[in-house]
Design an enzyme around this catalytic site. Structure first.
Site, PDB file in Angstrom:
ATOM      1  N   GLY A  12      66.167   6.255  60.523  1.00 15.25           N
ATOM      2  CA  GLY A  12      64.813   5.747  60.550  1.00 15.25           C
ATOM      3  C   GLY A  12      64.879   4.316  59.939  1.00 15.25           C
ATOM      4  N   ALA A  14      64.833   3.207  56.855  1.00 12.84           N
ATOM      5  CA  ALA A  14      65.601   3.082  55.738  1.00 12.84           C
ATOM      6  C   ALA A  14      66.958   2.812  56.111  1.00 12.84           C
ATOM      7  CB  ALA A  14      65.514   3.999  55.108  1.00 12.84           C
ATOM      8  N   ALA A  47      54.954   6.197  62.468  1.00 17.45           N
ATOM      9  CA  ALA A  47      54.207   5.871  61.492  1.00 17.45           C
ATOM     10  C   ALA A  47      53.025   4.901  62.375  1.00 17.45           C
ATOM     11  CB  ALA A  47      54.831   4.906  60.509  1.00 17.45           C
ATOM     12  N   GLN A  48      51.903   5.168  62.074  1.00 17.58           N
ATOM     13  CA  GLN A  48      50.771   4.547  62.644  1.00 17.58           C
ATOM     14  C   GLN A  48      50.205   3.124  61.995  1.00 17.58           C
ATOM     15  OE1 GLN A  48      47.511   7.553  63.301  1.00 17.58           O
ATOM     16  NE2 GLN A  48      49.007   8.552  64.932  1.00 17.58           N
ATOM     17  N   GLY A  49      49.676   3.522  60.850  1.00 20.30           N
ATOM     18  CA  GLY A  49      48.914   2.380  60.063  1.00 20.30           C
ATOM     19  C   GLY A  49      49.775   1.202  60.007  1.00 20.30           C
ATOM     20  N   HIS A 241      48.118  14.885  54.377  1.00 20.05           N
ATOM     21  CA  HIS A 241      47.408  13.921  54.922  1.00 20.05           C
ATOM     22  C   HIS A 241      46.101  14.519  55.219  1.00 20.05           C
ATOM     23  CE1 HIS A 241      45.791  10.722  57.313  1.00 20.05           C
ATOM     24  NE2 HIS A 241      46.827  10.018  57.170  1.00 20.05           N
ATOM     25  N   ARG A 288      44.098   9.606  49.392  1.00 19.83           N
ATOM     26  CA  ARG A 288      44.530  10.624  50.168  1.00 19.83           C
ATOM     27  C   ARG A 288      44.405  12.163  49.610  1.00 19.83           C
ATOM     28  NH1 ARG A 288      49.533   8.727  53.668  1.00 19.83           N
ATOM     29  NH2 ARG A 288      48.252   7.304  54.773  1.00 19.83           N
ATOM     30  N   HIS A 349      52.403  15.708  54.724  1.00 21.50           N
ATOM     31  CA  HIS A 349      52.488  14.441  55.404  1.00 21.50           C
ATOM     32  C   HIS A 349      53.823  13.572  54.619  1.00 21.50           C
ATOM     33  CE1 HIS A 349      51.680  10.806  57.364  1.00 21.50           C
ATOM     34  NE2 HIS A 349      51.150  10.230  56.284  1.00 21.50           N
ATOM     35  N   ARG A 384      51.371   8.473  46.715  1.00 20.51           N
ATOM     36  CA  ARG A 384      51.784   7.236  47.606  1.00 20.51           C
ATOM     37  C   ARG A 384      50.370   6.474  47.925  1.00 20.51           C
ATOM     38  NH1 ARG A 384      53.488   6.731  53.495  1.00 20.51           N
ATOM     39  NH2 ARG A 384      51.831   8.339  53.463  1.00 20.51           N
ATOM     40  N   SER A 389      55.206   3.200  52.104  1.00 20.07           N
ATOM     41  CA  SER A 389      56.383   3.819  52.358  1.00 20.07           C
ATOM     42  C   SER A 389      57.303   3.190  53.123  1.00 20.07           C
ATOM     43  CB  SER A 389      56.382   5.486  52.734  1.00 20.07           C
ATOM     44  OG  SER A 389      55.224   5.483  53.625  1.00 20.07           O
TER      45      SER A 389
HETATM   46  C1  LIG Z   1      52.603  10.540  61.455  1.00 21.53           C
HETATM   47  C2  LIG Z   1      53.420   9.464  60.411  1.00 21.53           C
HETATM   48  C3  LIG Z   1      52.433   8.402  60.089  1.00 21.53           C
HETATM   49  C4  LIG Z   1      52.701   7.715  59.054  1.00 21.53           C
HETATM   50  N1  LIG Z   1      52.314   6.216  59.063  1.00 21.53           N
HETATM   51  C5  LIG Z   1      52.751   5.532  58.019  1.00 21.53           C
HETATM   52  C6  LIG Z   1      52.307   4.145  57.973  1.00 21.53           C
HETATM   53  O1  LIG Z   1      51.351   3.722  58.635  1.00 21.53           O
HETATM   54  N2  LIG Z   1      52.880   3.431  56.830  1.00 21.53           N
HETATM   55  C7  LIG Z   1      53.720   3.671  55.953  1.00 21.53           C
HETATM   56  O2  LIG Z   1      54.211   3.056  55.399  1.00 21.53           O
HETATM   57  N3  LIG Z   1      54.394   5.078  56.258  1.00 21.53           N
HETATM   58  C8  LIG Z   1      53.819   5.695  57.199  1.00 21.53           C
HETATM   59  N4  LIG Z   1      54.359   7.113  57.228  1.00 21.53           N
HETATM   60  C9  LIG Z   1      55.583   7.400  56.485  1.00 21.53           C
HETATM   61  C10 LIG Z   1      56.843   6.829  56.937  1.00 21.53           C
HETATM   62  O3  LIG Z   1      56.654   6.760  58.355  1.00 21.53           O
HETATM   63  C11 LIG Z   1      58.053   7.113  56.404  1.00 21.53           C
HETATM   64  O4  LIG Z   1      58.153   7.676  54.976  1.00 21.53           O
HETATM   65  C12 LIG Z   1      59.409   6.485  56.814  1.00 21.53           C
HETATM   66  O5  LIG Z   1      59.141   6.124  58.068  1.00 21.53           O
HETATM   67  C13 LIG Z   1      60.601   7.118  56.172  1.00 21.53           C
HETATM   68  O6  LIG Z   1      61.599   6.555  56.748  1.00 21.53           O
HETATM   69  P1  LIG Z   1      63.114   7.033  56.495  1.00 21.53           P
HETATM   70  O7  LIG Z   1      63.974   6.012  57.072  1.00 21.53           O
HETATM   71  O8  LIG Z   1      63.334   7.326  55.050  1.00 21.53           O
HETATM   72  O9  LIG Z   1      63.209   8.606  57.075  1.00 21.53           O
HETATM   73  P2  LIG Z   1      62.936   8.720  58.651  1.00 21.53           P
HETATM   74  O10 LIG Z   1      62.235   7.645  59.448  1.00 21.53           O
HETATM   75  O11 LIG Z   1      62.368  10.197  58.886  1.00 21.53           O
HETATM   76  O12 LIG Z   1      64.401   8.796  59.258  1.00 21.53           O
HETATM   77  C14 LIG Z   1      65.305  10.199  58.784  1.00 21.53           C
HETATM   78  C15 LIG Z   1      66.507   9.895  59.404  1.00 21.53           C
HETATM   79  O13 LIG Z   1      67.673  11.015  59.238  1.00 21.53           O
HETATM   80  C16 LIG Z   1      68.023  11.825  60.085  1.00 21.53           C
HETATM   81  N5  LIG Z   1      68.370  12.916  59.374  1.00 21.53           N
HETATM   82  C17 LIG Z   1      67.551  13.640  58.662  1.00 21.53           C
HETATM   83  N6  LIG Z   1      68.671  14.732  58.109  1.00 21.53           N
HETATM   84  C18 LIG Z   1      69.950  14.625  58.672  1.00 21.53           C
HETATM   85  C19 LIG Z   1      71.103  15.269  58.781  1.00 21.53           C
HETATM   86  N7  LIG Z   1      71.229  16.343  58.316  1.00 21.53           N
HETATM   87  N8  LIG Z   1      72.136  14.761  59.563  1.00 21.53           N
HETATM   88  C20 LIG Z   1      71.821  13.451  60.397  1.00 21.53           C
HETATM   89  N9  LIG Z   1      70.696  12.926  60.084  1.00 21.53           N
HETATM   90  C21 LIG Z   1      69.749  13.410  59.532  1.00 21.53           C
HETATM   91  C22 LIG Z   1      66.832  11.936  61.061  1.00 21.53           C
HETATM   92  O14 LIG Z   1      67.191  12.330  62.095  1.00 21.53           O
HETATM   93  C23 LIG Z   1      66.197  10.547  60.956  1.00 21.53           C
HETATM   94  O15 LIG Z   1      67.020   9.686  61.856  1.00 21.53           O
HETATM   95  C24 LIG Z   1      53.985   8.028  58.290  1.00 21.53           C
HETATM   96  C25 LIG Z   1      54.607   9.256  58.404  1.00 21.53           C
HETATM   97  C26 LIG Z   1      54.163  10.060  59.412  1.00 21.53           C
HETATM   98  C27 LIG Z   1      55.034  11.097  59.997  1.00 21.53           C
END
Ligand SMILES: Cc1cc2nc3c(=O)[nH]c(=O)nc-3n(C[C@H](O)[C@H](O)[C@H](O)COP(=O)(O)OP(=O)(O)OC[C@H]3O[C@@H](n4cnc5c(N)ncnc54)[C@H](O)[C@@H]3O)c2cc1C
Length: 517
Positions: A12, A14, A47-49, A241, A288, A349, A384, A389
C-alpha cells in the site's frame, strides 16, 4: 532462502513509499516487497477523500490543522508527533507529485481543496473521489521502474523471524531477521532473511465483517508483531465510518465519502428528520466517532437497519463531477441521488492503534520498522482526523528511510532454520475456518462494536477463547494456508481489541463504553 537488504511487507502507500525512497537512495541494495494479494490490493487503493495537507497558507495554517487533529484525538494525541507529521505534509505531498500522482486543480490553477468532517478549513488534496487509486497507481509505476526492487504478489507473511526461531533462550534484546512467507502460487514456505524488515501491512477492518476495507485487511502485521512480542497499544480505538452504503448482505461495503457530507449532504431518519443538529452544533460535519455514535443511537431507537444520506438539494452536475465513482455506484443500484436518499450505515473503517513505533518508525524489536495503518504513532490519539492516515503513512515511510540511511548495516550472520512442516497434513476442513470466521465477525460486531459494555466484552473474551482453541489446534496440525493464517491473526487482534477495551475506564474519541458513563 531469499536474502535481501530490506524486506517490506505490504504494497500500500506505506510500503511502496518506503521501497521507492530506499531503492532510489541505494541502487546497490536490494529491496523485496511481498504482498498477499494482487500488487495493488490494499486499503490505499480504496481511499476516496484524499490527503490532508496545508497548502493554502492564507486561509489555513499548520496550527489550525494541528488543532483539528488534537481535537479529534480527544486528548490522547502525542503533540510532538502531530506537529511533526503536519509540518512534513507539504514535502511528502510534493514527492507524490514528483512520482507522477495527479491531483485535481481548481479553476484558478491551484490544488482543489476539499473539506471533511473535523477539519476547520479546506485542505484535502484529492484526485476526484479515487485518490488512493491514483496514489497506488503512481507508486506502483515508480516501483516497476526501479531495478533493485522485487515485488512478489501472492506472497503471504506468516510470521516474523526472531530469536525465538533461532532457539536463543532469554535474549537480552529481541531482533527481527526477516519473515517466513507462504508463496501462494506454489504452496512453499520461504525463508526471507533481511537486515531490516518494514511491516506496512495495513488495517483490520475485516474482523468486523461489515467494513469499508477490502477482505485482505485482517491485521496480519499486528498479529505477527504481537506474537513476536512487540509493543502494541490503543487497540480499542477503532473508527467506524458513519456512512457506508447499506447492503443487507453485509461484507466489504462501499464507502460514501465524508467529503459528500462536506459537500452539503444531510443525514435523515426514515421519516425525513435531519437528526444530526439534535446532537452536535457541527451537525453532519462532526467528527466520525460522534456521527457514528449518533447513527447507532438513532438505529437502536427506531429499530431500523439504516439511515439516509440526502443529496437531493445539491447541484447534481457538480456532485457528479466531484464524486463520479459514488454517483455511478448509486446509479448502478437504482439510486438516483438527485431524487433518492442513499441508505447508509456505519461500518468498521480504520484502526487508530497498532504496533507502537517511535518517530523513526522503529518498533520495540530491533531491525523491525513499521509504518501506515498497522502502527500506533501517537498522531491519531483516540480518533483519527479524516484524511490524516495517508499523510501519516507517507511521513513515517520517509522517516524510516531517513533513519536507515544513517545506520551501519549489522553484518552478524545467523543460521535461520527453514519452516518446520513435519507431521502436518493438508486440511480439507475449510468449513471449520469459514464457520469460525463468521462467528468471530458476528462476535466483534455485536460485543465489541461502536457502543460497548463490560458484560458483552467479557462474554466476547470467553467466546473468543473457544474459537482460539479450535483454530490453534488446527494450525498446529495442518499445512498452513492463507485463510487459516488470516483467521489466526484476526483472533489475536480481536483479543487485543477486547483486552484493551476492558482496560480503558474512560470514554475517549472512538471508544464508547456505556459502563464508563
Ligand atoms: C474505503 C476507504 C477510504 C479511505 N479514505 C481515506 C482518505 O480519503 N484519506 C486517508 O488519509 N485515508 C483514507 N483511508 C485510510 C487509508 O486508505 C489507509 O489507512 C491507508 O491507505 C493504509 O495504508 P497502508 O499502506 O498502511 O496499508 P494498506 O494500503 O492497506 O496496504 C497493506 C498492504 O499489506 C499487505 N499485507 C497485509 N498482510 C499481509 C501479509 N500477511 N503478507 C503480505 N502482505 C500483507 C496487503 O496486501 C497490502 O498490500 C480510507 C480507507 C478505506 C478502506
Amino acid at each position: 532462502m531469499i536474502t535481501t537488504n530490506y524486506l517490506v511487507i505490504g504494497s500500500g502507500v506505506a510500503g511502496l513509499t518506503f521501497a521507492v525512497k530506499i531503492a532510489e537512495e541505494f541502487s546497490d541494495k536490494n529491496i523485496t516487497v511481498i504482498t498477499k494479494s494482487n500488487e495493488d490490493e490494499s486499503n490505499t487503493k480504496y481511499a476516496q477523500g484524499g490527503v490532508a495537507v496545508v497548502l493554502d497558507k492564507e486561509e489555513d495554517s499548520y496550527q489550525k490543522h494541528i488543532q483539528d487533529t488534537l481535537i479529534a484525538g480527544d486528548g490522547l494525541c502525542n503533540a510532538t508527533v502531530v506537529d511533526m507529521v503536519i509540518k512534513e505534509g507539504p514535502k511528502r505531498f510534493k514527492e507524490l507529485i514528483h512520482w507522477g500522482a495527479n491531483f485535481d486543480i481548481d479553476t484558478n490553477g491551484n490544488y482543489d481543496l476539499g473539506k471533511e468532517g473535523g477539519h476547520s478549513e479546506y485542505r484535502v488534496v484529492h484526485h476526484k473521489d479515487i485518490t488512493g487509486y491514483e496514489i497506488e497507481r503512481a507508486l506502483l509505476q515508480r516501483v516497476h521502474q526501479l531495478k533493485n526492487v522485487t515485488l512478489l504478489p501472492h506472497h503471504f507473511a506468516i510470521d516474523l523471524i526472531t530469536e525465538h526461531h533461532l532457539n536463543i533462550v532469554n535474549p537480552i534484546h529481541l531482533s527481527c531477521y526477516g519473515a517466513y512467507v507462504l508463496d501462494e502460487n506454489t504452496g512453499d514456505i520461504l525463508t526471507i532473511k533481511a537486515k531490516n524488515t518494514v511491516l506496512a501491512s495495513g488495517g483490520i477492518g475485516n474482523i468486523y465483517g461489515h467494513t469499508t476495507n477490502p477482505v485482505i485487511a485482517t491485521g496480519d502485521g499486528i498479529a505477527m508483531a504481537y506474537r513476536a512480542k512487540a509493543q502494541i497499544q490503543d487497540m480499542e480505538f477503532i473508527q467506524f465510518h458513519p456512512t457506508v452504503l447499506y447492503d443487507e448482505k453485509g461484507g466489504s461495503s462501499f464507502l460514501i465519502s465524508e467529503a459528500v457530507r462536506g459537500f452539503g449532504a444531510y443525514l435523515r431518519d426514515k421519516s425525513g428528520h435531519r437528526f444530526m443538529p439534535d446532537y452536535d452544533s457541527r451537525a453532519e460535519l462532526a467528527s466520525r466517532d460522534i456521527v457514528s455514535q449518533c447513527i447507532d443511537k438513532e438505529l437502536k431507537k427506531s429499530g431500523e437497519d439504516n439511515v439516509y444520506l440526502d443529496c437531493t438539494h445539491l447541484d447534481t452536475d457538480s456532485f457528479k463531477e466531484h464524486f463520479p465513482n459514488i454517483y455511478d455506484k448509486c446509479k448502478s443500484l437504482g439510486i438516483d441521488i438527485a431524487k433518492d436518499w442513499i441508505p447508509v450505515v456505519p461500518a468498521s473503517h480504520y484502526l487508530c492503534g497498532g504496533i507502537v513505533v517511535d518517530k523513526n518508525g522503529k518498533t520495540s524489536i530491533n531491525n523491525l520498522f513499521s509504518c501506515g495503518e498497522a502502527t500506533r504513532t501517537g498522531l491519531h490519539g483516540a480518533n483519527r482526523l479524516a484524511s490524516n492516515s495517508l499523510l501519516e503513512a507517507l511521513v513515517y515511510a520517509h522517516n524510516i528511510y531517513k533513519y536507515l540511511i544513517t545506520q551501519e548495516s549489522d553484518e552478524t550472520f545467523y543460521e535461520i532454520p527453514v519452516w518446520n512442516e513435519k507431521g502436518v497434513t493438508i486440511t480439507k476442513d475449510h468449513v471449520l475456518i469459514q464457520h469460525n470466521l463468521k462467528k468471530l465477525q458476528t462476535l466483534m460486531r455485536n460485543y465489541a462494536g461502536i457502543v460497548r459494555n463490560n458484560n458483552q466484552l467479557n462474554e466476547a473474551k470467553n467466546l473468543l477463547e473457544i474459537i482460539y482453541k479450535e483454530i490453534d489446534e488446527l494450525y498446529q496440525t495442518v499445512k498452513v494456508n492463507t485463510p487459516l493464517c488470516e483467521l489466526r491473526n484476526m483472533i489475536n487482534v480481536a483479543h487485543l481489541i477486547i483486552t484493551d477495551s476492558l482496560t480503558r475506564n474512560n470514554n475517549k474519541g472512538g471508544y464508547y463504553n456505556i459502563d464508563n458513563l
